[in-house]
Write a protein that holds these residues in place. Structure first.
Motif, PDB file in Angstrom:
ATOM      1  N   GLN A   2       0.837  -1.216   0.000  1.00 26.94           N
ATOM      2  CA  GLN A   2       0.000   0.000   0.000  1.00 26.94           C
ATOM      3  C   GLN A   2       0.871   1.265   0.000  1.00 26.94           C
ATOM      4  O   GLN A   2       0.562   2.240  -0.678  1.00 26.94           O
ATOM      5  N   LEU A  35       2.186   1.752  -3.456  1.00 28.65           N
ATOM      6  CA  LEU A  35       1.128   2.261  -4.346  1.00 28.65           C
ATOM      7  C   LEU A  35       0.901   3.752  -4.100  1.00 28.65           C
ATOM      8  O   LEU A  35       0.839   4.548  -5.041  1.00 28.65           O
ATOM      9  N   LEU A  36       0.815   4.107  -2.827  1.00 33.47           N
ATOM     10  CA  LEU A  36       0.609   5.511  -2.448  1.00 33.47           C
ATOM     11  C   LEU A  36       1.728   6.386  -3.011  1.00 33.47           C
ATOM     12  O   LEU A  36       1.475   7.427  -3.638  1.00 33.47           O
ATOM     13  N   ARG A  86       3.696   5.771  -5.515  1.00 28.77           N
ATOM     14  CA  ARG A  86       3.670   5.830  -6.979  1.00 28.77           C
ATOM     15  C   ARG A  86       2.632   6.827  -7.483  1.00 28.77           C
ATOM     16  O   ARG A  86       2.897   7.609  -8.393  1.00 28.77           O
ATOM     17  N   VAL A  87       1.452   6.780  -6.881  1.00 31.96           N
ATOM     18  CA  VAL A  87       0.387   7.703  -7.322  1.00 31.96           C
ATOM     19  C   VAL A  87       0.805   9.146  -7.030  1.00 31.96           C
ATOM     20  O   VAL A  87       0.642  10.033  -7.874  1.00 31.96           O
ATOM     21  N   GLU A 131       3.427  10.250  -9.465  1.00 32.86           N
ATOM     22  CA  GLU A 131       2.803  10.557 -10.768  1.00 32.86           C
ATOM     23  C   GLU A 131       2.245  11.974 -10.769  1.00 32.86           C
ATOM     24  O   GLU A 131       2.431  12.725 -11.723  1.00 32.86           O
ATOM     25  N   LEU A 142      -9.927  -2.979  -5.739  1.00 32.89           N
ATOM     26  CA  LEU A 142      -8.727  -3.086  -6.561  1.00 32.89           C
ATOM     27  C   LEU A 142      -8.538  -4.533  -6.984  1.00 32.89           C
ATOM     28  O   LEU A 142      -8.846  -5.442  -6.218  1.00 32.89           O
ATOM     29  N   LEU A 165       3.519  -4.457 -10.085  1.00 34.26           N
ATOM     30  CA  LEU A 165       2.132  -4.040 -10.320  1.00 34.26           C
ATOM     31  C   LEU A 165       2.067  -2.772 -11.154  1.00 34.26           C
ATOM     32  O   LEU A 165       2.854  -1.866 -10.968  1.00 34.26           O
ATOM     33  N   ILE A 197      -0.001   0.558 -12.190  1.00 30.17           N
ATOM     34  CA  ILE A 197      -1.018   1.377 -11.535  1.00 30.17           C
ATOM     35  C   ILE A 197      -2.170   1.569 -12.491  1.00 30.17           C
ATOM     36  O   ILE A 197      -2.019   2.170 -13.551  1.00 30.17           O
ATOM     37  N   HIS A 252      -6.691   2.103  -9.072  1.00 29.13           N
ATOM     38  CA  HIS A 252      -5.717   2.303  -7.989  1.00 29.13           C
ATOM     39  C   HIS A 252      -5.594   3.793  -7.680  1.00 29.13           C
ATOM     40  O   HIS A 252      -5.629   4.201  -6.525  1.00 29.13           O
ATOM     41  N   ARG A 253      -5.441   4.579  -8.738  1.00 25.27           N
ATOM     42  CA  ARG A 253      -5.279   6.033  -8.558  1.00 25.27           C
ATOM     43  C   ARG A 253      -6.501   6.613  -7.846  1.00 25.27           C
ATOM     44  O   ARG A 253      -6.379   7.396  -6.919  1.00 25.27           O
ATOM     45  N   VAL A 291      -6.535   5.686  -4.154  1.00 20.19           N
ATOM     46  CA  VAL A 291      -5.497   6.379  -3.372  1.00 20.19           C
ATOM     47  C   VAL A 291      -5.911   7.836  -3.164  1.00 20.19           C
ATOM     48  O   VAL A 291      -5.841   8.365  -2.048  1.00 20.19           O
ATOM     49  N   ARG A 292      -6.386   8.484  -4.228  1.00 18.43           N
ATOM     50  CA  ARG A 292      -6.818   9.884  -4.120  1.00 18.43           C
ATOM     51  C   ARG A 292      -7.992  10.011  -3.151  1.00 18.43           C
ATOM     52  O   ARG A 292      -8.035  10.927  -2.337  1.00 18.43           O
ATOM     53  N   LEU A 303      -6.999   1.847   2.522  1.00 21.03           N
ATOM     54  CA  LEU A 303      -6.649   1.117   1.302  1.00 21.03           C
ATOM     55  C   LEU A 303      -6.707  -0.400   1.490  1.00 21.03           C
ATOM     56  O   LEU A 303      -6.873  -1.126   0.512  1.00 21.03           O
ATOM     57  N   TRP A 338      -7.206  -4.247  -1.049  1.00 22.85           N
ATOM     58  CA  TRP A 338      -5.920  -4.856  -1.318  1.00 22.85           C
ATOM     59  C   TRP A 338      -5.873  -6.272  -0.752  1.00 22.85           C
ATOM     60  O   TRP A 338      -5.007  -6.639   0.002  1.00 22.85           O
TER      61      TRP A 338
END
Lengths: 139, 189
Positions: free
Chosen positions: A42, A45-46, A48-49, A52, B107, B118, B120, B124-125, B128-129, B182, B186
């Motif tokens: 997690q 992932l956090l 990476r986002v 971006e 997800l 993985l 994205i 996923h985005r 997370v947002r 999250l 997951w």
């Protein structure tokens, strides 16, 4: 290493900022702990986002747009103004308006003199007062 | 030319000098704003709003803190106001979540043992947002300034007008909350 300590170090681990011995401890813990492995995934992932989004560039004309916005906004210049100017300015405007209204009323009063108040010699010359339009039209 | 020199000149009527401050700080303000709104167009608009507001209030800048700290505060407040205005959408999202209709957005389960592999996806985005957006305001501010701007706890403490210890606690709680939010999405198959 326990789960609490491992999860506290996950961010630094993801960024490769951990010293060798702690890094090894985190790696060993992650191999045997499903909960921390999930937290690690997690965190990755956090990151990476977020990375971006950090890469997104603003409008190339943003500076120009901002400066135009500043110019077009009807704001006063942020120049220091003495306090008395801030008070004096509206006072002057109000007084000027009051003076203009008073002058208007005064001039209106002069113009609005009725025929009764006219001097006799002037009244004789006022044809309209002697004979009205309606009387002429009746003839 | 230092920030304070530029500010002096702007206050003396050299309005165009403000461009220097805009050029100097636009990227960091844009990144901060995007951390709250996650959208380029909204972040552009917010950045513009922040600088116009800064220009209008420049005479109120006393120089007790760095100009960067001051403009970060304006950016944080403007961003929070913006997200508060769109809070209705978040409330709807929470109702959706309470009703359980969010299951379809789970997800995809990880097929790989190595999370590095993985990709994205848009889902996923989105989650997370959404997890960041659902954080309490102070935690959200602390995590955005920390993760998007790489600011130190000391700098964040100055911007938030609080202690470094409080910032550290906020960041730790924010991270724990993000993982909690999250984790339902997951689950390994």
């Amino acid at each position: 290493m326990n789960c609490q300590l491992c999860q506290k170090e996950l961010d630094a681990y993801c960024q490769g900022n951990l010293p060798g011995n702690i890094r090894t401890q985190v790696e060993n813990h992650l191999k045997g702990c499903e909960s921390c492995a999930s937290a690690f995934a997690q965190t990755q992932l956090l990151n990476r986002v977020i990375n971006e989004e950090r890469e997104i560039q603003s409008n190339p004309f943003l500076v120009t747009r901002i400066m135009e916005g500043i110019e077009s906004s009807s704001v006063e210049r942020p120049v220091h103004q003495p306090v008395f100017m801030k008070v004096l300015r509206p006072a002057i405007i109000t007084t000027s308006l009051a003076a203009a209204v008073f002058a208007g009323v005064l001039l209106g009063g002069f113009a609005n003199t009725s025929p009764d108040r006219m001097p006799a010699e002037l009244a004789m010359m006022d044809d309209m007062a002697i004979e009205s339009v309606s009387m002429l039209s009746n003839e | 030319m230092s920030d304070s020199d530029v500010i002096k000149q702007v206050l003396q009527g050299e309005r165009d000098m403000f461009r220097l401050l805009v050029e100097r700080y636009q990227h960091m303000i844009f990144r901060t704003c995007i951390g709250f709104v996650h959208n380029k167009e909204d972040a552009d608009d917010l950045t513009q709003e922040v600088f116009i507001q800064a220009f209008q209030s420049l005479s109120g800048f006393k120089g007790n803190s760095n100009f960067s700290t001051w403009i970060y505060r304006i950016a944080v407040n403007a961003s929070l106001n913006k997200v508060r205005r769109s809070a209705g959408a978040i409330i709807l999202q929470r109702i959706d979540s309470l009703l359980g209709t969010d299951k379809e957005h789970r997800l995809p389960a990880s097929d790989s043992e190595n999370p590095e592999d993985l990709l994205i996806g848009e889902e996923h985005r989105k989650w997370v947002r959404s997890a960041i957006d659902q954080l309490p305001e102070k935690q959200r501010v602390a995590i955005v300034l920390s993760k998007y701007e790489d600011l130190s706890q000391k700098q964040i403490a100055e911007i938030m007008n609080t202690s470094e210890g409080a910032v550290e606690a906020l960041i730790q709680r924010a991270k724990a909350n993000l993982r909690k939010k999250l984790s339902p999405f997951w689950k390994k198959s």
